[in-house]
Write a protein that holds these residues in place. Structure first.
Motif: not given
Length: 123
Positions: A73, A77, A80
């Motif tokens: 995760q 992130q 992103d």
């Protein structure tokens, strides 16, 4: 009783005997000393390591899975965030991780070249 840590052979504290091994007249006196002080030997430690209950194994696996999920995760992130700094080329789909890294490398090189030209023009 004094203690010392022998980090090369034993990963635990071992009591220092009050008498030296030369004072032990027979094997039985040595055995009595070992029984009294409850030494842990490597074989005992290995046996303790092998006897892990299934519930502990399951908890360890669940904890490892949770750590891996959290790691992924965080990595996603980060990708992103990186994508927000890259120029959009009118694509309606999200760049893959590989494409994101390629685009970031190309973009950084282009910015470097731009700064290099500006510096040459300024001088």
């Amino acid at each position: 009783m004094d203690f010392y840590i022998d980090s090369f052979e034993y990963p635990y504290m071992v009591p220092v005997p009050a008498s030296s091994p030369s004072d032990w007249s027979s094997v039985s006196s040595c055995d009595n000393y070992l029984d009294e002080n409850k030494f842990l030997f490597n074989a005992d430690l290995e046996r303790q390591k092998r006897t892990v209950t299934p519930s502990i194994l399951k908890k360890r696996r669940l904890a490892a899975n949770a750590r891996e999920r959290r790691r992924m995760q965080n990595l996603n992130q980060a990708f992103d965030r990186l994508r927000t700094f890259l120029p959009q080329l009118g694509q309606d789909r999200q760049l893959s991780k590989y494409e994101t890294l390629q685009m970031a490398q190309t973009y950084i090189t282009a910015l470097y070249e731009l700064l290099k030209k500006e510096k040459e023009n300024f001088d």
